[in-house]
Design a protein around this motif. Structure first.
Motif, PDB file in Angstrom:
ATOM      1  N   VAL A 117     -13.341 -19.482 -35.743  1.00  0.00           N
ATOM      2  CA  VAL A 117     -13.929 -19.289 -34.414  1.00  0.00           C
ATOM      3  C   VAL A 117     -13.646 -17.873 -33.904  1.00  0.00           C
ATOM      4  O   VAL A 117     -14.517 -17.235 -33.314  1.00  0.00           O
ATOM      5  N   LEU A 118     -12.455 -17.371 -34.149  1.00  0.00           N
ATOM      6  CA  LEU A 118     -12.138 -16.005 -33.721  1.00  0.00           C
ATOM      7  C   LEU A 118     -13.007 -14.969 -34.423  1.00  0.00           C
ATOM      8  O   LEU A 118     -13.474 -14.015 -33.800  1.00  0.00           O
ATOM      9  N   VAL A 123     -17.834 -11.285 -34.119  1.00  0.00           N
ATOM     10  CA  VAL A 123     -19.079 -10.939 -34.805  1.00  0.00           C
ATOM     11  C   VAL A 123     -20.318 -11.202 -33.946  1.00  0.00           C
ATOM     12  O   VAL A 123     -21.238 -10.385 -33.912  1.00  0.00           O
ATOM     13  N   LEU A 124     -20.333 -12.338 -33.264  1.00  0.00           N
ATOM     14  CA  LEU A 124     -21.522 -12.713 -32.497  1.00  0.00           C
ATOM     15  C   LEU A 124     -21.635 -11.896 -31.209  1.00  0.00           C
ATOM     16  O   LEU A 124     -20.624 -11.592 -30.570  1.00  0.00           O
ATOM     17  N   GLY A 129     -14.668 -10.389 -28.155  1.00  0.00           N
ATOM     18  CA  GLY A 129     -13.611 -10.840 -29.064  1.00  0.00           C
ATOM     19  C   GLY A 129     -12.218 -10.789 -28.466  1.00  0.00           C
ATOM     20  O   GLY A 129     -11.429 -11.719 -28.632  1.00  0.00           O
ATOM     21  N   ILE A 130     -11.912  -9.712 -27.755  1.00  0.00           N
ATOM     22  CA  ILE A 130     -10.576  -9.579 -27.153  1.00  0.00           C
ATOM     23  C   ILE A 130     -10.367 -10.657 -26.092  1.00  0.00           C
ATOM     24  O   ILE A 130      -9.293 -11.264 -26.012  1.00  0.00           O
ATOM     25  N   ALA A 131     -11.397 -10.919 -25.300  1.00  0.00           N
ATOM     26  CA  ALA A 131     -11.294 -11.966 -24.273  1.00  0.00           C
ATOM     27  C   ALA A 131     -11.108 -13.340 -24.915  1.00  0.00           C
ATOM     28  O   ALA A 131     -10.471 -14.220 -24.336  1.00  0.00           O
ATOM     29  N   ALA A 132     -11.659 -13.536 -26.114  1.00  0.00           N
ATOM     30  CA  ALA A 132     -11.465 -14.800 -26.832  1.00  0.00           C
ATOM     31  C   ALA A 132     -10.072 -14.886 -27.442  1.00  0.00           C
ATOM     32  O   ALA A 132      -9.510 -15.977 -27.582  1.00  0.00           O
TER      33      ALA A 132
END
Length: 153
Positions: A117-118, A123-124, A129-132
């Motif tokens: 998921v990361l 990628v998406l 990404g950093i917030a995820a």
């Protein structure tokens, strides 16, 4: 009717992670507002944070369920009869390997799920990404703070 401890702890983690998301979004907003990083705040920060939070909560819930399942199976096998200390030690030693194997399998699945998921979050184009990643980093500190303030019963 008393709530399940697993559901209660999962809900507490969810609310703490949502608070982390609010703080993360505020930092991104302030960076964008102060022209420190142009275009830092967007819907991607919100979706990334929510994705990271979903991964953390699902991981925690699956960990709790796997732990409960592994120990319930062993306790069902044990029964309710009295055991001497020697019998209890022998029983624990005999079942230690099966509990560890069940937990290791669960951990491998959960780790691969989180990594997958990361990678998608980075990628998406719909996710920051950093917030995820931030909810995953805050997972352990939240649990440590929760444990510190837990009331002993």
């Amino acid at each position: 009717m008393e709530k399940s401890p697993v559901l209660r702890e999962t809900a507490i983690l969810l609310f703490a992670e949502l608070a982390v998301n609010v703080l993360t979004a505020a930092v991104y907003f302030l960076l964008d507002l102060g022209k420190v990083t142009s275009g830092a705040f967007s819907y991607r920060v919100i979706t990334g944070g929510l994705l990271g939070t979903a991964v953390v909560v699902i991981n925690f819930f699956l960990l709790a369920v796997a732990t409960d399942r592994a120990f319930s199976k062993v306790l069902d096998e044990r029964g309710t009869g009295e055991m001497t200390e020697e019998e209890a030690a022998e029983f624990a030693a005999k079942n230690k390997v099966s509990v560890q194997a069940a937990m290791a399998g669960s951990q491998l699945f959960r780790t691969l799920f989180m990594i997958g998921v990361l990678v998608l979050a980075f990628v998406l184009p719909w996710f920051e990404g950093i917030a995820a990643l931030i909810p995953l980093i805050m997972f352990r500190p939240i649990l440590m703070i929760r444990e510190f303030f837990r009331k002993e019963k």
